[in-house]
Write a protein that holds these residues in place. Structure first.
Motif: not given
Length: 794
Positions: A552, A563, A575, A577-579, A624-625, A630-632, A634
């Protein structure tokens, strides 16, 4: 004038005795033709013959016949007109001093109007003794006016009549038999040719019945319009059925395609003909006759051409149609008076039609025999082909068997090679575990040795914690790389424990903080109140989270935030997350092995291994992207449900604090033998066992350990597995054998190895070890084994 005598027994043709008057206006009456002015216009002296033929004409014709009886008795005679197709025929017999006897009959008149019931027109008449009798006939017809007339003695006529009807019965009996027989063949064989033949024979039989007057007598005796057009309609339908039958059995569409194109429209014309006949029979009857003749010529030519093409059935068809054509010619010549009138010439068309039916039946029979021969030949060829196929299959089976044997030998060779490769793999793994994990275990234990008996300042303690954490991570990575193969083939056994995800995430973020700063990316963590505990293995969870956070950070744009959020509930997890967005070409295969987007140094194993580690622990990993959000990633795992009965959660040792050890219970006097070929490992173990109650000795391999056991029995032995000279397994067996022979109480022997998987532990216990201890062992683990040994000594 015709002389009639009592001795007459044969019939007399009346052609040469008639006087004829044509009435173009069809307005003359009997009185008119008897008048002196008109009577002189009758023409006589017609040549001898059987028929008066006036052809196609719309005129009415008056025929006058004078009979002379010189005998002493009145004579009865039968005047027969042997052409039932006349539209209207009037018979007039004038008598002296009385009204004339007049009778009208014809195809449009009811059959009951005829003075004598016969398929032809028969008029009984009487000639008085020593008298002359003049009779008149008035005829009119839409078709050709053909008048074959004869005068019969009654007894002779009745005999002729019986033979005539018997001949008709033979013809129609043959036709009915042909129809029924071929209809049964159609039902049995389901061959359309037989149905088409039935259609043709049925149409032809009805046409003959209409033409010779039997249909008028027995079928439609009071149907004026139909009686008038029945013969023409019958010929049209018969020719249509014949053309369709010919196309089917002679295969004209394939053999003579150019001529075949004429047949379909011709069939359509014949099928539509009844409508035209019902509306304008007088206009169409002559063109129809010409079309019939042209069709006959066309059929004859096509039959000859198919025979020339050596179609076997064409010979039968040509012979059958030639017979019918010959019969038609005979009928025409008789009607023209060029052939004599006799039973053969009178019924020539029916004879020809009957022969045609039989020849066509022979053609169908030959066709059936030909098909049966072809079928038999095809069956023989099929049997031969089947036999060849069987032989080919047998040969193929032999070749296949040889190939299978060859492939089996090749597979055996490859299995041997695979077995050797697996053995080599196990050897490499064993070497890796021993040669890599042993020094790493020493590095993990080194900070504890440095802390012992000393008070560290903050900087020293921070450095030691960093060393300890780095060594632990390296050790975990080695374990993970060696265990991935087992995870892929399903042989890896998870040992679930309580994992503090909160502490683990903070440790990962701490370890990657410098990496994030170098890319100008900040990291934030959000966790619920309290700690989040998962059921799993700490090393596997650490590898997943560290891999995902590192990826990430690398994928995030500069000056952005990564995050990390922890969540609790029925499933716990993390989880991240990045942009940055995953490339579209990678989204469907993000977790596929060796899938990479071209990142420098990327192997395509990071996401794949993380996904596999999550599944092995009973969890899941999803992605998920989108370009906008962005991309998460999990990670979800099962929550820990084993309670909170522990001193330090697994993973807490990685957060920079020294591990907590429970206060030891009292130890009794014990002798302990430490066996390991690594000097640092022996030093670590000796440092862990610095208790006054213990007498500790050390050996560098199994051979030296056996000598020391033979000199003095130890209570507890910590035995390394991979050692030079003599390994741990051999040393175990030798010690057990010696103590059994010496009647000594068996020592407690612990397998002290870097192989920490369940399979290795099971193998060690099966060989005779009492316990297993993973390198590097903690002080608490050593104490637990000392207590177990003390309990066994009691």
């Amino acid at each position: 004038m015709l002389e009639v005598r009592p001795s007459d027994t044969a019939s007399v043709s009346l052609t040469e005795y008639f006087s004829v008057l044509e009435d173009p206006g069809r307005a003359l009456t009997l009185a008119d033709v008897q008048s002196t002015d008109v009577a002189g216009r009758f023409q006589a002296d017609y040549p001898a013959g059987d028929t008066l033929n006036f052809g196609y004409s719309r005129s009415a014709y008056w025929l006058r016949l004078t009979l002379n009886n010189t005998s002493d008795q009145a004579l009865q005679r039968m005047l027969e007109v042997q052409y039932p197709g006349i539209t209207s025929i009037q018979f007039h017999q004038p008598t002296v001093g009385a009204a004339p006897v007049s009778v009208e009959a014809g195809s449009v008149m009811p059959f009951a109007a005829r003075p004598y019931a016969n398929r032809f027109f028969v008029f009984p008449l009487q000639v008085a003794a020593h008298a002359q009798q003049t009779v008149y006939l008035r005829v009119r017809s839409h078709g050709p006016i053909t008048l074959p007339t004869r005068l019969w003695e009654p007894q002779a006529f009745h005999a002729y009549e019986r033979s005539d009807y018997m001949a008709q019965a033979w013809y129609f009996g043959i036709a009915a038999a042909m129809i029924l027989f071929n209809l049964l063949l159609f039902v049995a064989l389901w061959d359309v040719a037989y149905l088409l033949y039935v259609a043709f024979v049925s149409s032809m039989a009805l046409t003959m019945a209409a033409q010779n007057g039997l249909a008028k007598e027995f079928l439609w005796n009071d149907a004026p319009l139909w009686s008038n057009i029945a013969t023409s309609v019958g010929y049209s339908y018969s020719l249509a059925a014949l053309l369709v039958f010919m196309r089917y059995i002679l295969h004209t569409r394939r053999v003579i395609p150019h001529s075949d194109r004429l047949l379909k429209p011709l069939v359509g014309v014949y099928l539509a003909a009844p409508m035209g006949f019902s509306l304008a029979l007088p206009v169409l009857v002559k063109p129809a006759a010409l079309l019939y003749g042209a069709t006959g010529a066309l059929v004859l030519v096509m039959g000859v051409w198919c025979a020339f093409k050596r179609q076997r059935i064409a010979y039968f068809f040509l012979a059958a149609f030639a017979v019918l054509c010959l019969a038609a010619i005979v009928s025409v010549l008789r009607a023209l008076g060029w052939l004599p009138t006799n039973p053969f010439t009178v019924n020539a068309l029916q004879f020809g039609s009957g022969l045609e039916m039989m020849l066509l039946a022979f053609a169908l029979a030959d066709r059936f025999n030909t098909m049966r021969r072809e079928k038999s030949l095809a069956q023989k060829e099929a049997l031969v082909a089947q036999q060849r196929l069987v032989e080919s299959l047998q040969a193929s089976e032999r070749v296949l068997e040889e190939r299978v044997q060859q492939r089996t030998a090749e597979l055996d060779t490859k299995n041997v090679a695979l077995t050797q490769a697996m053995s080599s793999l196990e050897t490499v793994e064993r070497i890796a575990r021993h040669d890599l994990k042993t020094p790493l275990g020493s590095l993990v234990a080194a900070p504890a040795l440095l802390r012992a008996g000393r008070v560290m300042n903050a900087q020293e303690e921070r450095v030691l914690c960093m060393m300890e954490s780095a060594a632990n991570r390296a050790l975990h990575m080695v374990n993970l790389s060696l265990d991935l193969y087992r995870m892929e083939n399903g042989s890896y056994v998870v040992a679930p424990a309580c994992v503090d995800l909160t502490a683990l995430v903070k440790s990962v973020l701490q370890d990657l903080s410098a990496h994030a700063r170098s890319k100008s990316v900040s990291m934030e963590v959000t966790d619920p109140l309290g700690h989040v505990f998962a059921s799993g293995e700490e090393s596997l969870c650490y590898s997943i989270v560290a891999n995902l956070v590192k990826n990430a950070v690398e994928a995030a744009p500069e000056h952005s935030v990564v995050r990390v959020a922890l969540h609790d509930g029925p499933l716990v997890g993390v989880r991240i997350h990045n942009h940055g967005a995953v490339l579209a070409s990678m989204r469907d295969r993000f977790f596929t092995k060796y899938a990479t987007d071209g990142k420098q140094g990327g192997t395509g194993l990071g996401a794949y291994s993380s996904h596999l580690l999550a599944q092995v622990q009973g969890g899941s990993l999803s992605m998920e992207t989108s370009d906008a959000l962005g991309t998460t990633l999990t990670l979800e795992l099962n929550p820990w449900t084993g309670g909170a009965d522990f001193d330090v959660p697994v993973g807490a040792a990685s957060n920079g604090a020294a591990p907590v050890v429970r206060e030891p219970q009292a130890l009794g006097a014990q002798s302990v033998l430490l066996v390991d070929d690594d000097d640092f490992n022996r030093m670590v173990m000796q440092a862990q066992l610095q208790y006054a109650e213990l007498e500790v000795e050390a050996a560098i391999n199994g051979s030296e350990a056996l000598e020391m056991v033979m000199r003095r029995r130890p209570d507890l032995i910590f035995m390394d597995i991979e050692m030079p000279i003599m390994g741990g397994l051999e040393a175990l067996q030798r010690i057990r054998d010696f103590q059994a022979q010496a009647a000594q109480k068996p020592s407690v022997i612990v397998a002290y190895s870097g192989s920490d998987d369940a399979q290795s532990h099971a193998r060690y216990l099966a060989h005779g070890f009492d316990h297993c201890l993973n390198k590097p062992g903690t002080q608490q683990a050593f104490l637990d084994l000392l207590h177990a040994s003390q309990a066994r000594m009691a």
